[in-house]
Design an enzyme around this catalytic site. Structure first.
Site, PDB file in Angstrom:
ATOM      1  N   LYS A 116       0.830  -1.212   0.000  1.00  0.00           N
ATOM      2  CA  LYS A 116       0.000   0.000   0.000  1.00  0.00           C
ATOM      3  C   LYS A 116       0.861   1.257   0.000  1.00  0.00           C
ATOM      4  O   LYS A 116       0.545   2.238  -0.673  1.00  0.00           O
ATOM      5  CB  LYS A 116      -0.958  -0.016   1.182  1.00  0.00           C
ATOM      6  CG  LYS A 116      -2.126  -0.947   0.916  1.00  0.00           C
ATOM      7  CD  LYS A 116      -3.083  -1.017   2.049  1.00  0.00           C
ATOM      8  CE  LYS A 116      -4.260  -1.922   1.688  1.00  0.00           C
ATOM      9  NZ  LYS A 116      -4.992  -2.378   2.845  1.00  0.00           N
ATOM     10  N   LYS A 160      -3.632  -8.038 -10.422  1.00  0.00           N
ATOM     11  CA  LYS A 160      -4.817  -8.257  -9.581  1.00  0.00           C
ATOM     12  C   LYS A 160      -5.763  -7.068  -9.725  1.00  0.00           C
ATOM     13  O   LYS A 160      -5.313  -5.918  -9.685  1.00  0.00           O
ATOM     14  CB  LYS A 160      -4.375  -8.381  -8.113  1.00  0.00           C
ATOM     15  CG  LYS A 160      -5.541  -8.620  -7.161  1.00  0.00           C
ATOM     16  CD  LYS A 160      -5.118  -8.523  -5.713  1.00  0.00           C
ATOM     17  CE  LYS A 160      -5.218  -7.109  -5.206  1.00  0.00           C
ATOM     18  NZ  LYS A 160      -5.258  -6.966  -3.751  1.00  0.00           N
ATOM     19  N   LYS A 177      -8.599  -1.367  -6.673  1.00  0.00           N
ATOM     20  CA  LYS A 177      -8.791   0.080  -6.799  1.00  0.00           C
ATOM     21  C   LYS A 177      -7.443   0.785  -6.869  1.00  0.00           C
ATOM     22  O   LYS A 177      -7.267   1.749  -7.593  1.00  0.00           O
ATOM     23  CB  LYS A 177      -9.577   0.609  -5.597  1.00  0.00           C
ATOM     24  CG  LYS A 177     -11.066   0.413  -5.728  1.00  0.00           C
ATOM     25  CD  LYS A 177     -11.749   0.383  -4.374  1.00  0.00           C
ATOM     26  CE  LYS A 177     -12.782  -0.709  -4.328  1.00  0.00           C
ATOM     27  NZ  LYS A 177     -13.055  -1.228  -2.992  1.00  0.00           N
TER      28      LYS A 177
HETATM   29  P1  TYM Z   1     -11.128  -5.588   0.509  1.00  0.00           P
HETATM   30  O1  TYM Z   1     -12.162  -4.584   0.863  1.00  0.00           O
HETATM   31  O2  TYM Z   1      -9.857  -5.100  -0.122  1.00  0.00           O
HETATM   32  O3  TYM Z   1     -11.721  -6.691  -0.431  1.00  0.00           O
HETATM   33  C1  TYM Z   1     -12.895  -7.402  -0.094  1.00  0.00           C
HETATM   34  C2  TYM Z   1     -12.770  -8.840  -0.541  1.00  0.00           C
HETATM   35  O4  TYM Z   1     -12.561  -8.902  -1.958  1.00  0.00           O
HETATM   36  C3  TYM Z   1     -11.461  -9.753  -2.247  1.00  0.00           C
HETATM   37  N1  TYM Z   1     -10.784  -9.277  -3.458  1.00  0.00           N
HETATM   38  C4  TYM Z   1     -10.489 -10.059  -4.501  1.00  0.00           C
HETATM   39  N2  TYM Z   1     -10.710 -11.369  -4.726  1.00  0.00           N
HETATM   40  C5  TYM Z   1     -10.304 -11.877  -5.913  1.00  0.00           C
HETATM   41  N3  TYM Z   1      -9.689 -11.131  -6.880  1.00  0.00           N
HETATM   42  C6  TYM Z   1      -9.452  -9.816  -6.697  1.00  0.00           C
HETATM   43  N4  TYM Z   1      -8.879  -9.094  -7.655  1.00  0.00           N
HETATM   44  C7  TYM Z   1      -9.856  -9.221  -5.458  1.00  0.00           C
HETATM   45  N5  TYM Z   1      -9.784  -7.972  -4.946  1.00  0.00           N
HETATM   46  C8  TYM Z   1     -10.355  -8.022  -3.724  1.00  0.00           C
HETATM   47  C9  TYM Z   1     -10.550  -9.630  -1.040  1.00  0.00           C
HETATM   48  O5  TYM Z   1      -9.673 -10.734  -0.946  1.00  0.00           O
HETATM   49  C10 TYM Z   1     -11.558  -9.568   0.089  1.00  0.00           C
HETATM   50  O6  TYM Z   1     -11.941 -10.857   0.491  1.00  0.00           O
HETATM   51  N6  TYM Z   1      -8.900  -6.515   4.846  1.00  0.00           N
HETATM   52  C11 TYM Z   1     -10.065  -6.810   4.072  1.00  0.00           C
HETATM   53  C12 TYM Z   1     -11.376  -6.450   4.776  1.00  0.00           C
HETATM   54  C13 TYM Z   1     -11.541  -7.066   6.112  1.00  0.00           C
HETATM   55  C14 TYM Z   1     -11.798  -8.439   6.387  1.00  0.00           C
HETATM   56  C15 TYM Z   1     -11.897  -8.516   7.820  1.00  0.00           C
HETATM   57  C16 TYM Z   1     -11.953  -9.575   5.599  1.00  0.00           C
HETATM   58  C17 TYM Z   1     -11.501  -6.405   7.305  1.00  0.00           C
HETATM   59  N7  TYM Z   1     -11.706  -7.275   8.323  1.00  0.00           N
HETATM   60  C18 TYM Z   1     -12.136  -9.740   8.447  1.00  0.00           C
HETATM   61  C19 TYM Z   1     -12.202 -10.798   6.260  1.00  0.00           C
HETATM   62  C20 TYM Z   1     -12.292 -10.871   7.657  1.00  0.00           C
HETATM   63  C21 TYM Z   1      -9.982  -6.011   2.783  1.00  0.00           C
HETATM   64  O7  TYM Z   1      -9.321  -5.018   2.707  1.00  0.00           O
HETATM   65  O8  TYM Z   1     -10.768  -6.467   1.803  1.00  0.00           O
END
Ligand code: TYM
Length: 321
Positions: free
Chosen positions: A110, A190, A193
């Site tokens: 990040k 990947k 955003k």
């Molecule tokens: P976030 O908001 O970045 O993404 C949400 C979910 O989408 C999945 N994801 C993807 N999967 C496949 N291909 C992609 N290109 C792709 N981009 C995003 C992410 O793997 C995620 O599952 N830290 C987490 C949010 C969070 C969380 C938690 C998740 C906070 N607390 C507790 C599980 C359990 C996040 O930033 O996801």
């Protein structure tokens, strides 16, 4: 079995979010006690405009409901409505060795993408661990990029249990579906955003959706020449939306030659548009029903807070509070 997952309200969800987390999470609603939330504490690491944050939470709630989240089956809430999770984060941080956090790649990644290196960004995986552990979660459906955070969650829970008592915290299992664990973006990296390569689930207009799809990176093989479907991002994305038969038709046509990439992009555009059309329709209705949407989050927060309280009481007693 408790199933839990979260998503950040840092913009509109894209098809990586959809296939990596939202769709599997929605499918799991029927298999256990599903707990899903909007991670607005996490989003504070990158979204600094309060109005924007509020709007993102509302929009994402609507998007998730439109995609099939059923509040009768799932508990759905906004993370900050259950602030006990920040207390658990602190308690966990006192059993977490610095090295464990320093090894997390998402922080470095990040920063490399221009997000300011705050303590919140560094400690982010611990808040995520608390999110999971505070609900005695068994299964966590996520994309592959979250794998390291799940490993850290398991390690931290084990450290806590070693210090304060076996079985105090439930050790969760990640649920990562290989085929959809890393959806590529327009440039093949990947979809994310921060890479500016996303296709949103609900693009504002069909024209915008089409324009984005036309930007998918391809090689410069001439129209008439045969093309290799194996490494094509168009084919990889098409596989998410089309039947096996339809994918085979596209792959055969690639190998035969005679069509330019624009032709296949048009086919992909139509498949994506049609896939999300019924959800788009539901979304339009939900946008008008703000009372219902707010009610879902309110009710979810109540249910989530009850469970969180149970685990927090157990943890506080164990550490001597
Ligand atoms: P976030 O908001 O970045 O993404 C949400 C979910 O989408 C999945 N994801 C993807 N999967 C496949 N291909 C992609 N290109 C792709 N981009 C995003 C992410 O793997 C995620 O599952 N830290 C987490 C949010 C969070 C969380 C938690 C998740 C906070 N607390 C507790 C599980 C359990 C996040 O930033 O996801």
């Amino acid at each position: 079995m408790r199933i839990l997952s979260g998503i950040q309200p840092s913009g509109r969800p894209h098809i990586g979010n959809y296939f990596g987390m939202m769709k599997p999470a929605i499918a799991l609603q029927d298999e256990g006690d599903a707990f899903y939330f909007i991670a607005d504490y996490h989003a504070l690491t990158s979204t600094h405009d309060p109005t924007q944050l509020q709007e993102n939470v509302r929009d994402l709630t609507i998007d998730f409901l439109a995609c099939g989240l059923d509040p009768q089956k799932s508990t759905f809430w906004r993370q900050s409505d259950v602030p006990a999770v920040t207390e658990l984060t602190w308690i966990l941080s006192c059993v977490t060795p610095m090295g464990m956090l320093e090894r997390c790649v998402s922080y470095k990644d990040k920063i490399a993408h221009g997000i300011s290196p705050s303590h919140g960004l560094f400690a982010y995986p611990l808040l995520q661990a608390a999110d999971i552990l505070i609900f005695d979660s068994n299964v966590v459906p996520v994309g592959r990029d979250q794998k390291q955070h799940l490993e850290l969650t398991r390690d931290v829970a084990q450290k806590f249990n070693d210090r304060y008592g076996e079985d105090l915290l439930v050790i969760p299992e990640p649920r990562i579906r290989e085929a959809t664990s890393m959806i590529p973006g327009l440039d093949g990296q990947k979809m994310s955003k921060s890479y500016d390569n996303t296709i949103d689930i609900f693009e504002e207009t069909e024209k915008k959706l089409r324009k984005k799809i036309m930007k998918i990176v391809t090689d410069s093989t001439p129209v008439d020449d045969p093309k290799d479907p194996t490494d094509s991002y168009i084919v990889q994305l098409y596989k998410l939306f089309a039947s096996e038969g339809a994918v085979k038709v596209m792959e055969d046509s690639f190998r035969a030659g005679g069509e330019g990439y624009g032709y296949y992009k048009q086919t992909l555009f139509e498949a994506i548009r049609d896939h999300f059309a019924p959800m788009q329709e539901r979304r339009e209705k939900l946008v008008k029903d703000t009372a219902y949407v707010d009610g879902v989050l309110e009710e979810g927060a109540k249910r989530a807070a009850e469970k969180a309280c149970e685990v927090t009481d157990r943890v506080r007693a164990a550490v001597g509070m």
